[in-house]
Design an enzyme around this catalytic site. Structure first.
Site, PDB file in Angstrom:
ATOM      1  N   SER A   1       0.857  -1.183   0.069  1.00 25.79           N
ATOM      2  CA  SER A   1       0.438  -0.044  -0.079  1.00 25.79           C
ATOM      3  C   SER A   1       0.976   1.462  -0.104  1.00 25.79           C
ATOM      4  CB  SER A   1      -0.868  -0.200   1.369  1.00 25.79           C
ATOM      5  OG  SER A   1      -1.500   1.357   1.543  1.00 25.79           O
ATOM      6  N   GLY A   2       0.490   2.167  -1.066  1.00 24.93           N
ATOM      7  CA  GLY A   2       1.305   3.425  -1.129  1.00 24.93           C
ATOM      8  C   GLY A   2       0.919   4.173   0.280  1.00 24.93           C
ATOM      9  N   LEU A   3      -0.333   4.437   0.655  1.00 21.38           N
ATOM     10  CA  LEU A   3      -0.510   5.027   1.967  1.00 21.38           C
ATOM     11  C   LEU A   3       0.180   4.370   3.030  1.00 21.38           C
ATOM     12  CD1 LEU A   3      -2.300   6.805   3.715  1.00 21.38           C
ATOM     13  CD2 LEU A   3      -4.091   4.963   3.627  1.00 21.38           C
TER      14      LEU A   3
ATOM     15  N   ASP B   1       0.513  10.446   2.352  1.00 21.26           N
ATOM     16  CA  ASP B   1       0.395   9.912   1.225  1.00 21.26           C
ATOM     17  C   ASP B   1      -0.102  10.879  -0.145  1.00 21.26           C
ATOM     18  OD1 ASP B   1      -0.132   7.849  -1.004  1.00 21.26           O
ATOM     19  OD2 ASP B   1      -2.297   7.432  -0.309  1.00 21.26           O
TER      20      ASP B   1
ATOM     21  N   ASP C   1       0.957  -0.905  -5.139  1.00 25.57           N
ATOM     22  CA  ASP C   1       0.164   0.245  -5.342  1.00 25.57           C
ATOM     23  C   ASP C   1       1.416   1.531  -5.874  1.00 25.57           C
ATOM     24  OD1 ASP C   1      -1.139   2.636  -5.342  1.00 25.57           O
ATOM     25  OD2 ASP C   1      -1.782   2.943  -3.104  1.00 25.57           O
TER      26      ASP C   1
ATOM     27  N   ASP D   1       0.786   4.427  -7.619  1.00 25.58           N
ATOM     28  CA  ASP D   1      -0.004   5.443  -7.749  1.00 25.58           C
ATOM     29  C   ASP D   1      -0.037   5.675  -9.068  1.00 25.58           C
ATOM     30  OD1 ASP D   1       0.087   5.969  -4.752  1.00 25.58           O
ATOM     31  OD2 ASP D   1       1.945   6.935  -4.704  1.00 25.58           O
TER      32      ASP D   1
ATOM     33  N   GLU E   1      -2.780   4.390 -11.451  1.00 24.77           N
ATOM     34  CA  GLU E   1      -3.831   4.901 -11.455  1.00 24.77           C
ATOM     35  C   GLU E   1      -3.803   6.339 -12.226  1.00 24.77           C
ATOM     36  OE1 GLU E   1      -3.930   8.095  -7.533  1.00 24.77           O
ATOM     37  OE2 GLU E   1      -3.628   5.957  -7.274  1.00 24.77           O
TER      38      GLU E   1
ATOM     39  N   LYS F   1       0.207  12.973  -6.705  1.00 24.13           N
ATOM     40  CA  LYS F   1      -1.355  12.628  -6.406  1.00 24.13           C
ATOM     41  C   LYS F   1      -1.525  12.945  -4.854  1.00 24.13           C
ATOM     42  CE  LYS F   1      -2.205   9.402  -4.066  1.00 24.13           C
ATOM     43  NZ  LYS F   1      -2.271   7.666  -4.625  1.00 24.13           N
TER      44      LYS F   1
ATOM     45  N   ASN G   1      -4.043  11.312  -1.519  1.00 25.17           N
ATOM     46  CA  ASN G   1      -4.725  10.281  -1.118  1.00 25.17           C
ATOM     47  C   ASN G   1      -6.213  10.139  -1.673  1.00 25.17           C
ATOM     48  OD1 ASN G   1      -6.706   8.666   1.068  1.00 25.17           O
ATOM     49  ND2 ASN G   1      -4.697   7.724   0.997  1.00 25.17           N
ATOM     50  N   SER G   2      -6.865   9.353  -2.162  1.00 23.29           N
ATOM     51  CA  SER G   2      -8.082   9.365  -2.916  1.00 23.29           C
ATOM     52  C   SER G   2      -9.184   9.583  -1.934  1.00 23.29           C
ATOM     53  CB  SER G   2      -8.316   7.891  -3.375  1.00 23.29           C
ATOM     54  OG  SER G   2      -7.445   7.567  -4.285  1.00 23.29           O
TER      55      SER G   2
ATOM     56  N   ARG H   1      -5.838   1.338 -12.666  1.00 17.00           N
ATOM     57  CA  ARG H   1      -6.853   1.993 -11.502  1.00 17.00           C
ATOM     58  C   ARG H   1      -7.537   3.109 -11.955  1.00 17.00           C
ATOM     59  NH1 ARG H   1      -4.904   2.959  -5.191  1.00 17.00           N
ATOM     60  NH2 ARG H   1      -6.286   4.726  -4.643  1.00 17.00           N
TER      61      ARG H   1
ATOM     62  N   HIS I   1     -12.169   2.476  -8.027  1.00 16.10           N
ATOM     63  CA  HIS I   1     -12.259   2.845  -6.737  1.00 16.10           C
ATOM     64  C   HIS I   1     -13.386   3.882  -6.348  1.00 16.10           C
ATOM     65  CE1 HIS I   1     -10.312   3.381  -2.965  1.00 16.10           C
ATOM     66  NE2 HIS I   1      -9.680   4.373  -3.021  1.00 16.10           N
TER      67      HIS I   1
END
Length: 283
Positions: free
Chosen positions: A38-40, A50, A77, A79, A106, A112, A114-115, A149, A178
């Site tokens: 996980s990137g986060l 993130d 991940d 990104d 993504e 980026k 965080n989503s 993504r 997502h």
């Protein structure tokens, strides 16, 4: 192993988040068959946000430790690839060298965010994103599973835009859709409209109350538990640190933390003892 899990609609697969060697080892011990780097979680474990504050080299180094700690395939991940097509293919090549089994890219802009933070995240031009995916596919097609993504639902652009962007998959092996909604309705609408043109990967962080049977009924390929080990560790460390600071003692918390014997077992200190007998004390 990862391709068999992610690229098939026959059976629902689960990937567990890992952000370092210890979390990866625990996930394998719990029975998971694949990992999500996980990137986060990796950024958080390094003390970064993130928001592409951690560099791609730091990501690759963390992935290397995750890979070395288990026998499980690792989907990374990635990104948005940390830049344009050239950055993305460089990242993919280095992830392959580090032992990763796949990468998710993504359609976000660099840097980026965080989503799940903020509103209306800017999205990359569709053709530019497709070029990033093609560059990665041309570089590591035989070695890495490529997941495209799609962030259109996160950015508030709706179902039609999400489908349009998913069609620009440029040879990806699967689509990750997502959503930040508290129910799975938006995501399931995408799956219905998409009609399994490619296997679908989901990340139910916000719609966690949805029963897994809904994913199986929709023939979703893979569920990613994307940040739960990191969040569990943060909550546990906060409670323990608060208790020690308040009581100026560790006596009351000893029964609430892992015994050292468990850590020694997880990291195979017994193997080191056997190796020492073989190599330091040969007969």
């Amino acid at each position: 192993m990862l391709r068999a899990q992610v690229c098939s609609n026959d059976e629902l697969s689960f990937l567990m988040e890992a952000h370092d060697g210890l979390s990866a080892t625990i996930a394998q011990r719990s029975g998971f068959k694949g990992l999500w780097a996980s990137g986060l979680s990796i950024a958080s474990s390094l003390g970064y946000r993130d928001a592409n504050e951690a560099s791609w080299t730091q990501l690759v180094h963390s992935v290397e430790r995750i890979v070395d700690s288990t026998e499980l395939p690792v989907l990374v991940d990635g990104d948005g690839g940390f830049g344009n097509f050239n950055n993305a293919r460089l990242l993919a090549r280095k992830l392959h060298q580090a032992g990763a089994a796949g990468v998710s890219l993504e359609d976000s802009c660099f840097p980026k965010l965080n989503s799940l933070i903020g509103e209306r995240h800017p999205l990359a031009d569709i053709d530019e994103f497709s070029g990033r995916l093609r560059a990665v596919k041309d570089t590591v097609a035989e070695h890495l599973v490529l997941v495209a993504r799609i962030e259109a639902l996160i950015a508030g652009h709706g179902l039609n835009e999400a489908i349009l962007r998913a069609h620009a998959d440029a040879g990806a092996d699967a689509i990750l859709i997502h959503s930040r909604k508290s129910t799975a309705d938006e995501m399931l609408s995408f799956v219905t409209e998409w009609r399994n043109r490619l296997p679908v990967v989901i990340v139910p962080t916000t719609y966690f109350r949805t029963p897994v049977s809904a994913y199986r009924n929709s023939r979703i390929s893979t569920v990613v538990w994307a940040n739960h080990s990191m969040r569990a560790a943060a909550a546990a460390m906060r409670r323990i640190c608060d208790s020690i600071a308040a009581q100026e003692s560790v006596a009351s918390i000893e029964s609430h933390i892992a015994p050292l014997s468990e850590i020694f077992e997880l990291l195979r200190y017994d193997e080191l003892a056997v190796a020492e007998k073989q190599y330091l004390q040969p007969s």
